[in-house]
Each structure stands twice: as C-alpha cells, then as structure tokens.
Motif scaffolding. Sequence first.
Motif, mmCIF file in Angstrom:
data_model
loop_
_atom_site.group_PDB
_atom_site.id
_atom_site.type_symbol
_atom_site.label_atom_id
_atom_site.label_comp_id
_atom_site.label_asym_id
_atom_site.label_seq_id
_atom_site.Cartn_x
_atom_site.Cartn_y
_atom_site.Cartn_z
ATOM 1 N N LEU A 214 0.823 -1.328 -0.216
ATOM 2 C CA LEU A 214 0.481 0.151 -0.183
ATOM 3 C C LEU A 214 1.354 1.040 -0.035
ATOM 4 O O LEU A 214 2.126 0.753 0.266
ATOM 5 N N HIS A 215 -0.153 2.359 -0.696
ATOM 6 C CA HIS A 215 1.701 3.265 -0.973
ATOM 7 C C HIS A 215 0.453 4.749 -0.386
ATOM 8 O O HIS A 215 -0.994 5.182 -0.845
ATOM 9 N N ALA A 219 -1.532 3.646 3.151
ATOM 10 C CA ALA A 219 -0.075 2.914 3.740
ATOM 11 C C ALA A 219 -0.840 3.013 5.486
ATOM 12 O O ALA A 219 -0.816 2.575 6.431
ATOM 13 N N ARG A 220 -1.066 4.681 5.965
ATOM 14 C CA ARG A 220 -1.335 5.145 6.868
ATOM 15 C C ARG A 220 -2.437 4.455 7.318
ATOM 16 O O ARG A 220 -2.608 4.805 8.146
ATOM 17 N N SER A 221 -3.714 4.766 6.122
ATOM 18 C CA SER A 221 -4.881 4.288 6.568
ATOM 19 C C SER A 221 -4.316 2.752 7.370
ATOM 20 O O SER A 221 -5.456 2.405 8.461
ATOM 21 N N GLU A 425 -15.084 6.250 5.929
ATOM 22 C CA GLU A 425 -15.888 7.272 6.077
ATOM 23 C C GLU A 425 -15.565 8.043 4.459
ATOM 24 O O GLU A 425 -14.335 7.772 3.584
ATOM 25 N N LEU A 426 -16.678 9.179 3.937
ATOM 26 C CA LEU A 426 -15.951 9.253 2.550
ATOM 27 C C LEU A 426 -14.537 10.185 2.644
ATOM 28 O O LEU A 426 -14.587 9.805 1.180
ATOM 29 N N LYS A 431 -9.595 10.206 0.036
ATOM 30 C CA LYS A 431 -8.005 10.906 0.777
ATOM 31 C C LYS A 431 -6.813 10.000 -0.050
ATOM 32 O O LYS A 431 -5.988 10.070 -0.496
ATOM 33 N N THR A 432 -7.232 8.361 0.759
ATOM 34 C CA THR A 432 -6.765 7.366 0.083
ATOM 35 C C THR A 432 -6.846 6.754 -1.543
ATOM 36 O O THR A 432 -6.027 6.000 -2.102
ATOM 37 N N GLN A 433 -8.482 7.080 -1.893
ATOM 38 C CA GLN A 433 -7.735 6.706 -3.508
ATOM 39 C C GLN A 433 -7.333 7.460 -4.352
ATOM 40 O O GLN A 433 -7.033 7.626 -5.523
#
Length: 456
Positions: A214-215, A219-221, A425-426, A431-433
């Motif tokens: 994961l990047h 990754a932090r999530s 959460e939306l 943010k992650t995608q």
Amino acid sequence: MEWYSLLPPIVAVVIVLWKKEVILALLLAIFTSELLLSEFGGGMIFHGAIGTFERIVDIFGSPGNTRILMFSLIIGAVLAYMRHSGGVTAMVEYVISKGLGKNKRQVAFMANFTGMAIFIESNLSVLTAGIVSRGLFDRYKMSRATLAYIIDSSAAPICILVLLNGWGAFVLGLLSNYEFEQSAAEVMWGTILLNFYPIIALMMVWYTAFTGNLHGPLARSQSSAVKEIEQKHEFEPTKARFMFVPLITMVVGMVGFMFWTGDGTLSAGSGSKSVLYATVSACLVAYIMMLSSKRFTHHQLVKIGFNGMGELLPLVTIVLLSLTLGASLKILGTGVYVAQIVGDSLPIFLIAPMLFLAGAFIAFSTGTSWGTFAILIPIGVPLIQELGLPPSFIIAAILGGGVFGDHCSPISDTTAVSAIASGCELLEHVKTQLPYALFGGALTLILYTLYGIAFL
C-alpha cells in the motif's frame, strides 16, 4: 458560458480541503451556483439561499434521483439486518472454513472479483463486494479504506469495459445520433482496448491485491485501522444464510428487474429502478428470515432497520447534495464551458489527451461520469468527422476521462456508495484513493499522447 461557472466546484474543493467537511462544502458550492444563476442586484443573497433550497427540492422531482436516495437509505436496513442476525460473522467463518479466504491476498482478490463479476450496475457491484468482504477485511485487520479502494476501482472500470449494461446502452444511445463508417455498436466495442484508464486502474488493484503493498495515505490508513478493528465488537455467528440469501436475492433480483424494465433486453433496463426493487426485495427477505427465526420481534426489527438507515443518513445527505450540485452546474453551464476550453487550434495528437482531461475535470466537478459522456461526445464526434480521427480512440478517451474524474471526485455517487458499502468515511476513501487515481490518470495521459503521435 463564462469563466465564473467554474467557481462552484472550486468553492467545493477549497472548503473540503480547508474544513474537511463535505456537506458544508456542497451546500456552499450549491449556494454559489445559485447566486450566479440569480439576477445580480438587491436581495441576491436571499434569492441565492431560496434557490439553494428549491434546487434541493427539485431533485426529488426526478424519479431516478429519488430511487437512488431511497436505495441508499434502504441498504442501511439490509446491512443492519445482516449484521444483527449474525449472518455476516457466520459467512466470514464459513468462507474461511472452506479455504476461500485463507490470507490477505485471497481476501483482496475476492473483493476485486466480486466487484468485477457483477458488472450489470456499478452501485450494485460495489455494494455486493463491500457486503461480502467487510467481515473478512476486519478478520485480517485490513483497513476499510483499502476495501473501498479495491471495490471502487474494480466496479466502474469493469462497467465501462464490458458495456453489457446500462453504461453500454447509454453510450450506444449517444453514438447512435451520428453517422460513422462503422456502426455505432462497432465504434463502442472498439473503445475497449483503447480505454487505457480503466485497464490501468484494474491492473493497480491486481498489483495491490497480489503484493499487499500500500502506498501514500492508504498505507497510513492501514496502520491506524488495526487498533480500531481489534476493539470492534462482532455479533455472534449464527447461520450464513442470514447474509447469503438476502445477498443472492439482491443480485438475482437486479438481473431479473433489469430484464423486466428493459422488456426482455438486459442493456435496455433501468439501473435505478432495478437496484431499488432488488434492494427492497432483499430487505423484505432479511426481515422475514429474522422474524421466522423467533429470535427477533417485529418491533425489534423495525428499530434495527431504522437505526441502520440512520447510520447512513450523513452519506445519503452527501448523495442528495451531490445530485443537487450537479443539477445546478448543468444549468450554469460549467460542463459545457470546460469542454469548450479544450478549444480549437490543438495539434491532432493532443486532441485525445485534452478530451481525456476535459472529461476528468467535468466528472470531478459535477460528480457524474454519465453527464460527462453526454456533454463531451457531441463535442468529440464533430472533431472525429471533420479531422478524420479514429472514432473508437477519441470516444475511449472521453469515457476513460469520465471514470477517472469520478474516481477523484468527493461528490460522485459511486464514490459515496463505495464508502457506504465498505464502512469507510467518505473523505478517508477519497483521500486514500486519489494518489492511485492520479497515477493512473497521468500514465493514461502519456499513453494517449504517444498513441496520437504514433498513429494519427
């Protein structure tokens, strides 16, 4: 069309980045759009505020929009029934006992495969994949944001590539208004191998599922999700059928209702009608099964159902405001203005990349890839006819741009449903995608430029 038609989406993006609050951002963006639509002068703010409320009310005047909102609420009851019955926990235990989810890689690929297999309708695809996979992702301490990314980046790409669905019927309907050397269907099918963004998006999902790497924010999530998952209380497992039967009812019902609403033709069916009818059917089946088990009373089930709907109310509000902003921006002409600034005097090899970018910006700003297709195809086809460009190549750039912009947009209904389905959460999902989508979009832009230089 004027430059100021870009102000509402700019306001939405700025507020989201500043306040991290989507509902406020959408409300202010709608208000800005309505201010611009009102006549400048005394009482402009008052008329803008009234226009905002009336635009929201007008959304319910569209049966399709109302069905989407009803579906988004009712699915909350379905998910609550599946959880409280113990069916989700039992389904997770069953899958693991059969060796189908022995490790993180298998679980990730299962979510991807489910999202791809149900290519009839993108919202149903992400919903089914999310329901099936949530418990397994929790079991292996994989973040809900990872699940949201996998199902969102599997569903829309496969829908726009397979085209044996409402997406294909919509695109075919747009193309049928024009004359090509090939038939409209041949032009549409020719877009598949040239639609680089969804292909790249799927390849990135496969890379993520296979390697587990994961990047960026994703990754932090993942690292921050482990403690939350460890503390989460699970309902005691009962029978897997409490989850499996309503789920199958929803999937089979979707196919059946697509045929029914399309008078026997799958691709001609109504996605909004079919997904609503199928979800209501699944809710009714889940209710009857739980009532028949004698473990729940009617009053308990009503409370569980409404509590489930209540959990999704913030996301349903976001969907409502997203639809409202899209409707307001359509009248303001934001999409048409963006398409026009693609402009004339472009080198031929840059036409496809610029249409891809225009499609991405329109979809990002309005939250609708279908609306993007409706705006850009009438602009792209005359370019094809006047300059002798390959139709499938140009149409593919438009279709891919719409999906790319949809993946980046916090006001897209597919983005919101992906968050609902995964329990993420939306803003966390967006943010992650976003880094993955931007990487895929940049690579696509390069490929379209190189293809244009080589073959045009």
